[in-house]
Design an enzyme around this catalytic site. Structure first.
Site, PDB file in Angstrom:
ATOM      1  N   CYS A  73     -86.884 124.871 -50.018  1.00 46.48           N
ATOM      2  CA  CYS A  73     -87.831 125.962 -50.343  1.00 46.48           C
ATOM      3  C   CYS A  73     -89.217 125.732 -49.748  1.00 46.48           C
ATOM      4  O   CYS A  73     -89.828 126.656 -49.217  1.00 46.48           O
ATOM      5  CB  CYS A  73     -87.891 126.230 -51.842  1.00 46.48           C
ATOM      6  SG  CYS A  73     -88.343 124.840 -52.874  1.00 46.48           S
ATOM      7  N   ASP A 278     -90.604 134.795 -52.322  1.00 42.76           N
ATOM      8  CA  ASP A 278     -89.815 133.732 -52.935  1.00 42.76           C
ATOM      9  C   ASP A 278     -88.641 133.355 -52.020  1.00 42.76           C
ATOM     10  O   ASP A 278     -87.820 134.220 -51.698  1.00 42.76           O
ATOM     11  CB  ASP A 278     -89.292 134.239 -54.285  1.00 42.76           C
ATOM     12  CG  ASP A 278     -88.613 133.154 -55.108  1.00 42.76           C
ATOM     13  OD1 ASP A 278     -88.410 132.043 -54.583  1.00 42.76           O
ATOM     14  OD2 ASP A 278     -88.281 133.432 -56.270  1.00 42.76           O
ATOM     15  N   HIS A 280     -86.132 131.499 -52.811  1.00 41.89           N
ATOM     16  CA  HIS A 280     -84.990 131.021 -53.610  1.00 41.89           C
ATOM     17  C   HIS A 280     -83.854 132.027 -53.750  1.00 41.89           C
ATOM     18  O   HIS A 280     -83.458 132.391 -54.850  1.00 41.89           O
ATOM     19  CB  HIS A 280     -85.462 130.589 -54.999  1.00 41.89           C
ATOM     20  CG  HIS A 280     -86.424 129.458 -54.973  1.00 41.89           C
ATOM     21  ND1 HIS A 280     -87.787 129.636 -54.901  1.00 41.89           N
ATOM     22  CD2 HIS A 280     -86.222 128.119 -54.991  1.00 41.89           C
ATOM     23  CE1 HIS A 280     -88.387 128.455 -54.884  1.00 41.89           C
ATOM     24  NE2 HIS A 280     -87.451 127.517 -54.940  1.00 41.89           N
TER      25      HIS A 280
END
Length: 377
Positions: A73, A278, A280
């Site tokens: 990430c 994001d 993820h």
């Protein structure tokens, strides 16, 4: 797997819209009103390059992982902040991506620099393998400083972009160092001389005139990354106003950081909330199609971005800025000096003309912000 998908879709639903607020929305130096410019806000966000976990890419190092789910990430956030620098460099801050609209070649050149394969300038493969030199084994989690150091090293191979990358350590930006770096003759360090200006050489497959033009210019575009620690275990409230101001500057590349061991790419704020992309969610790796075109829709976040309270931010971050010209850099310096006069805003870093004599060379020490002494200035 079903649970993960459900959670992600629920998250998307939760963040379906911006709050109806009179507070301005700031996205990477641009100010918007939710009431009159909602479409423009979403278009600006969607136009940022969005890098997420991927699966089924060629094995890193030939025998390593074929997915970065669970560990990549911060590497993806590093790609996003650097991609924004390349977009500003080659396409401009006003450039917008629209689904189905034909994009210029330079857009695909930027995107190709980040594709998940070993020979892309800033691929997950390159970042992970270059990280070994920074003491990180492949598959190990990075902090903001490590990913910044690795991207700086990779940028030296990107002759098409010809960037000057400076990482300001010890919470101090030294103007003299930056000017020396940006005014150094093209190309980069090392004894290897550049081909003559008349040469027909293709710069890593990119058009030769880009390289020629840059060799004749007096200022290399600057990517400035500043790793910081804004508190011990949580962000010190005194830094919040200063952090907000960073997103107001036209030179803003945003911030990489997040919650402990969960990195995000912050691109703006509204009220007391940060706006972020994001990484993820896991998507399949992308291959060029039969006609050689790269399907690019999965590299743009087409739902409203996530938001979180600024107070929840992990104190370890890196702030990024892009100065295309010397005028941009001088303007940035003036804004930082003015910011130090804002009441209730504690400076996150110091801006000095030259290196204080008691400092060691940060490149030699290669300190992470957590190891740097915070209070001895």
């Amino acid at each position: 797997l079903f649970l993960a998908t459900l959670t992600y879709d629920t998250l998307r639903f939760e963040y379906e819209d911006f709050p109806e607020t009179k507070e301005p929305v700031w996205i990477l130096g641009r100010k918007y009103s939710v009431f009159t410019e909602k479409e423009e806000i979403l278009l600006d966000v969607t136009s940022r390059l969005w890098f997420t976990y991927r699966k089924n890419f060629p094995a890193i190092g030939g025998t390593g992982p074929t997915s970065d789910t669970g560990w990549g990430c911060m590497l993806r956030c590093g790609q996003m902040i650097f991609a924004q620098a390349l977009v500003c460099r080659h396409l401009g801050r006003d450039w917008r991506w629209m689904k189905g609209k034909r994009q210029m070649d330079n857009y695909f050149n930027v995107l190709n620099a980040f594709i998940d394969k070993k020979d892309s300038y800033y691929s997950i493969h390159q970042i992970a393998q270059m990280g070994v030199g920074e003491g990180k084994s492949i598959g190990q989690w990075y902090g903001p400083n490590t990913v910044a150091q690795v991207l700086k090293k990779l940028a030296t191979f990107d002759t098409w972009s010809s960037l000057a990358v400076h990482i300001a350590m010890d919470n101090t930006v030294v103007m003299e160092e930056i000017r020396r770096l940006c005014q150094s003759n093209f190309p980069c360090a090392g004894a290897a001389a550049c081909p003559a200006v008349e040469s027909d050489v293709l710069y890593n497959g990119y058009p030769e005139e880009a390289g020629v033009r840059d060799r004749l210019s007096l200022w290399k575009p600057l990517v400035l990354l500043i790793p910081l620690r804004l508190g011990l275990t949580e962000i010190n409230e005194a830094y919040i106003e200063t952090l907000k101001h960073c997103f107001m500057m036209p030179q803003s590349l945003g911030v990489i950081g997040g919650k402990p061991n969960s990195a995000h790419y912050f691109i703006g704020y509204v009220g007391e909330e940060l706006i972020y992309l994001d990484p993820h969610t896991t998507q399949p790796a992308v291959e060029p199609n039969d006609s050689g075109c790269l399907p690019d829709e999965s590299f743009h976040c087409q739902h409203p971005p996530c938001r979180m309270s600024i107070a929840e931010l992990d104190p370890s971050i890196a702030v990024g800025f892009f100065c295309n010209t010397e005028e941009d850099f001088n303007d940035w310096c003036q804004q930082i000096k003015k910011l130090s006069l804002v009441r209730g805003a504690l400076p996150m870093f110091e801006l000095v003309e030259r290196q204080p004599s008691h400092f060691s060379n940060p490149d030699v020490l290669n300190l992470t912000p957590g190891e740097a002494t915070q209070g001895d200035r």
